[in-house]
Design an enzyme around this catalytic site. Structure first.
Site, mmCIF file in Angstrom:
data_model
loop_
_atom_site.group_PDB
_atom_site.id
_atom_site.type_symbol
_atom_site.label_atom_id
_atom_site.label_comp_id
_atom_site.label_asym_id
_atom_site.label_seq_id
_atom_site.Cartn_x
_atom_site.Cartn_y
_atom_site.Cartn_z
ATOM 1 N N CYS A 47 -31.975 -39.134 -12.590
ATOM 2 C CA CYS A 47 -31.011 -38.135 -12.118
ATOM 3 C C CYS A 47 -29.735 -38.193 -12.971
ATOM 4 O O CYS A 47 -29.548 -39.106 -13.773
ATOM 5 C CB CYS A 47 -30.677 -38.372 -10.649
ATOM 6 S SG CYS A 47 -29.726 -39.878 -10.364
ATOM 7 N N CYS A 52 -27.724 -41.473 -12.668
ATOM 8 C CA CYS A 52 -28.375 -42.603 -13.332
ATOM 9 C C CYS A 52 -28.180 -42.527 -14.840
ATOM 10 O O CYS A 52 -27.900 -43.528 -15.494
ATOM 11 C CB CYS A 52 -29.866 -42.631 -12.993
ATOM 12 S SG CYS A 52 -30.207 -42.810 -11.225
#
Length: 82
Positions: free
Chosen positions: A13, A16
């Site tokens: 994501c 991250c």
């Protein structure tokens, strides 16, 4: 100095990926060489016991979970470990 291994655990994501980049930026600013790994394999993530992503480990010790650390925050964790 020992070899430094840093792992960013994430699902891929935006948060991250941001943490991964912040780790790279912090290392560059501190002029530290490290083995940086970005792990998205959920099986491997589950094996660590991490329950919230993104997570950060330094030399196999989980130091942060569920937070996108800023470059400054990453540097704090690295400064303690070296």
């Amino acid at each position: 100095m020992e070899n430094l291994t840093i792992k960013v655990y994430g699902s891929g994501c935006k948060g991250c990926k941001t943490l991964h980049q912040n780790v790279i930026d912090a290392l560059a600013e501190m002029n530290i060489a490290a083995d940086v790994q970005y792990i998205t394999d959920m099986k491997k993530i589950m094996e660590t016991g991490v329950m919230s992503l993104p997570a950060l480990s330094v030399n196999e010790k989980i130091v942060s979970c569920g937070k996108v650390l800023s470059v400054a925050d990453v540097k704090k964790y690295l400064g303690v470990k070296i």
